[in-house]
Design an enzyme around this catalytic site. Structure first.
Site, PDB file in Angstrom:
ATOM      1  N   SER A 159      41.153  46.611  36.828  1.00  0.00           N
ATOM      2  CA  SER A 159      39.958  46.851  37.633  1.00  0.00           C
ATOM      3  C   SER A 159      38.889  45.822  37.273  1.00  0.00           C
ATOM      4  O   SER A 159      39.071  45.005  36.368  1.00  0.00           O
ATOM      5  CB  SER A 159      39.448  48.265  37.372  1.00  0.00           C
ATOM      6  OG  SER A 159      39.039  48.377  36.025  1.00  0.00           O
ATOM      7  N   TYR A 160      37.770  45.903  37.957  1.00  0.00           N
ATOM      8  CA  TYR A 160      36.685  44.948  37.767  1.00  0.00           C
ATOM      9  C   TYR A 160      36.225  44.933  36.302  1.00  0.00           C
ATOM     10  O   TYR A 160      35.926  45.982  35.730  1.00  0.00           O
ATOM     11  CB  TYR A 160      35.518  45.354  38.669  1.00  0.00           C
ATOM     12  CG  TYR A 160      34.462  44.310  38.792  1.00  0.00           C
ATOM     13  CD1 TYR A 160      34.749  43.078  39.377  1.00  0.00           C
ATOM     14  CD2 TYR A 160      33.175  44.536  38.330  1.00  0.00           C
ATOM     15  CE1 TYR A 160      33.785  42.111  39.485  1.00  0.00           C
ATOM     16  CE2 TYR A 160      32.201  43.575  38.445  1.00  0.00           C
ATOM     17  CZ  TYR A 160      32.502  42.367  39.019  1.00  0.00           C
ATOM     18  OH  TYR A 160      31.548  41.413  39.124  1.00  0.00           O
TER      19      TYR A 160
END
Length: 658
Positions: free
Chosen positions: A331-332
């Site tokens: 994820s980010y």
DNA sequence: GCAAGGTC
């Protein structure tokens, strides 16, 4: 014919994800003239005033614009640096972003409304303001709304699309104040001190000596710790230790007073113990204990872990995490959030790890019922979830460092979804003469998360024999021990990141850059812990090493070449160079109203930004006050410049040790 | 030649 709505996100991944949700997965993709951004076209029913619309969803790539002074301020000789406090500041679209800006302007034509989908934080609001400016160029009557979302789960995105709010001008103003103030004070002081110090000649003749509101406090932390180590005076102390052997186990009882700095007193107390001969058990307490699993992973914690456990510097770790994100494995990676949103399907993410031959069985176990909801930290940036793996990745698909980072992030995630480790602890206290002693034992009963998270250990376990409350025994041995207080250690990168985080220096995305910057400027250097003789390396020698690299700067953005090698394993520690010492010493001796080497100035800016956001002040007032303050500090620095000059002479040119 | 903040 449907009306048109233009949607703009902060980055490609959000544009794609939102387009996917709103369109139900079917949209048309078009190029924009910019490599990383695309236009997604589809229909969507916004409900209410808009109804069903034709949507073009696109994005920017972070900030669209940058600030600069006019060409009349290019020269470092004239006008003088203080002119930069009043000089007009121009805001221009970055060279490499013109295609993005043009795309927004073009797409705004014929659109009824602009929906802004930038991250819901202060910088995101400012980027939203930049997007609005470009859209208004193409369509002065376009209605501007803002989608409020804190994750990109489908339900949440749909709700955000149908319940837009307004852009928050206060947040935009706060950020633009920060941008302008950092530019003015950074450029003015960089020019001032560079010219001043270069004039000293010698090794300093062609040195760039930048000032920045984040660089200097970061340097300050390194110098502060260095001086505390250097000026540390050890103090002798004495203690009493009781040993007792029972059931073939040697038990050590430690003194409740810990230690005292007066030997004579310890001897007297010790003799009273010996005279008493018999010890009495005053407390036996057995109770369950646990070692808590870690919190969901934020960027700051990721960087601390990577620099402590994965043997890479923060910048390298961030670059790798960004690569893994761009490849769709994690994820980010820039997040302050340490709690998972209720909507996220954690079990599905765990199940994706079952094919792995390292932790697959463990993931299977979690999926079969061992799964536990992660702990909830207190931070939520309302923009991104904690860092976690989103797809399984075969080790062969990654290089060594990428593999280490992916493994850490995945193990951390699985640990978060596990149960705490559990054990049984025993505390025994005894009275011996007039003194009290205690011992503490732990037995690990269930390892749980520890099985998948080798970065934690719970090995300091001690098994105790049985003691009974009220029983009396004669200890096997009693002795006086001595020792001395020891100096703190030099800062590690993890320590430095913690200090920056606690003091609001930089953001999760920039801390590693500030650290890299003060190394590049040769204000500080790192070395393997325990290396060196305790005095800082000569600045001239450090400069010579740079010369060895062919006179050029280090590889730009290429952290991996240097970052991977940490000299074979030891932790790296940060030491100020003579130049770094000179800068801090010089500015400290100037006794300015506000110390440059401390985080105060940055903290003040942060508070002023907050006040703008809360509406208790305005950008205009903040600009006016801050510029007046900066100008006063600048004038004082100029008047006392000989102080800085002599510090540089002493430390760098004459080679003073401290 | 200078800052710090986004992001690729």
């Amino acid at each position: 014919m449907l009306g048109k709505i233009l949607c703009v996100a902060e980055k490609p991944s959000i544009a794609k994800a939102v387009a996917g949700h709103l369109s139900g997965g079917s949209y048309q993709t078009a190029n924009t003239g910019h490599t990383y951004t695309k236009n997604y076209t589809f229909d969507f029913d916004f409900g209410g005033q808009w109804g069903r619309c034709n949507v073009v969803m696109t994005c920017v790539s972070g900030h669209l614009t940058g600030v600069d002074f006019g060409p009349q301020y290019k020269s470092w000789d004239y006008p003088p640096p203080e002119a930069l406090f009043d000089a007009e500041v121009m805001t221009l679209v970055d060279q490499d972003k013109t295609a993005i800006a043009k795309n927004i302007e073009t797409q705004a034509r014929g659109a009824m409304a602009l929906f802004i989908w930038t991250d819901c934080d202060r910088e995101g609001e400012h980027i939203g303001g930049e997007v609005r400016t470009e859209a208004l160029k193409g369509n002065a009557r376009i209605e501007v709304r803002r989608a409020r979302f804190s994750n990109i789960e489908k339900v949440h995105v749909m709700h955000a699309a149908k319940n837009p709010i307004d852009l928050d001008q206060r947040q935009i103003d706060a950020v633009s104040a920060r941008i302008e103030l950092d530019l003015r004070i950074g450029y003015a002081f960089t020019r001032f001190q560079t010219k001043l110090i270069q004039a000293l000649g010698g090794v300093l003749a062609d040195t760039m000596i930048s000032y920045g509101s984040c660089q200097f406090p970061t340097l300050g932390f390194v110098v502060d710790r260095y001086l505390r180590v250097k000026n540390f005076v050890p103090e002798k102390f004495w203690s009493i230790k009781i040993m007792h052997c029972r059931e073939d186990i040697d038990v050590v009882f430690n003194w409740r007073r810990n230690h005292l700095f007066d030997r004579a007193v310890v001897v007297i107390l010790f003799e009273r113990c010996i005279a008493a001969k018999i010890a009495k058990v005053t407390k036996v307490l057995e109770k369950p204990t646990r070692k808590f699993k870690p919190y969901p992973l934020t960027t700051v914690e990721f960087q601390k872990a990577a620099t402590s456990w994965l043997r890479m510097n923060g910048q390298t770790a961030m670059t790798i995490a960004e690569n893994l994100y761009n490849k769709g494995f994690i994820s980010y990676p820039r997040t302050e959030t340490d709690r998972f949103d209720k909507g996220i399907d954690l079990k599905a993410l765990v199940a994706k790890q079952i094919p792995d031959n390292r932790w697959g069985l463990y993931a299977q176990d979690l999926a079969n019922g061992a799964f536990k909801q992660p702990r909830e930290g207190r931070h939520d940036d309302k923009a991104h979830p904690p860092i976690h793996p989103i797809a399984h990745c075969e080790p062969a698909a990654l290089n060594a460092d990428e593999g280490k980072v992916y493994e850490f992030i995945t193990r951390r995630f699985l640990a978060c979804c596990s149960d705490d480790a559990k054990g049984q602890q025993t505390d025994v206290e005894i009275e011996y003469g007039d003194e009290n002693f205690h011992t503490h034992g732990v037995i690990v009963l269930e390892r749980n998360y520890l099985d998948v998270y080798p970065y934690h250990s719970w090995n300091n376990t001690v098994m105790l024999p049985n003691f009974t409350l009220g029983e009396r025994f004669e200890p096997t041995e009693a002795m006086i021990t001595d020792g001395q207080t020891s100096a703190p250690s030099y800062l590690t990168e993890a320590d430095l990141i913690s200090l920056m985080d606690a003091n609001g220096i930089g953001t999760d995305a920039t801390m590693a850059e500030h650290i890299a910057k003060i190394k590049e400027r040769e204000y500080v250097f790192t070395r393997a812990r325990g290396g060196g003789g305790g005095s800082n390396v000569d600045y001239a020698a450090a400069r010579g090493r740079r010369g060895d690299r062919g006179g050029g700067r280090g590889p730009r953005g290429g952290g991996s070449a240097r970052g991977a090698g940490n000299g074979g394993g030891g932790l790296e520690e940060f030491i100020p160079s003579k130049l770094g010492m000179a800068l801090v010493d010089g500015y400290d001796r100037m006794e300015l109203d506000i110390s440059f080497s401390k985080p105060f100035l940055r903290k003040e800016l942060e508070l002023r930004m907050k006040a703008i956001c809360e509406g208790t002040t305005t950008k205009q007032v903040v600009m006016c006050d801050s510029i007046r303050q900066y100008r006063r500090v600048f004038n004082d620095s100029k008047q006392r410049q000989s102080v800085l000059r002599s510090s540089c002479r002493r430390f760098v040119l004459e080679g003073a040790v401290q």
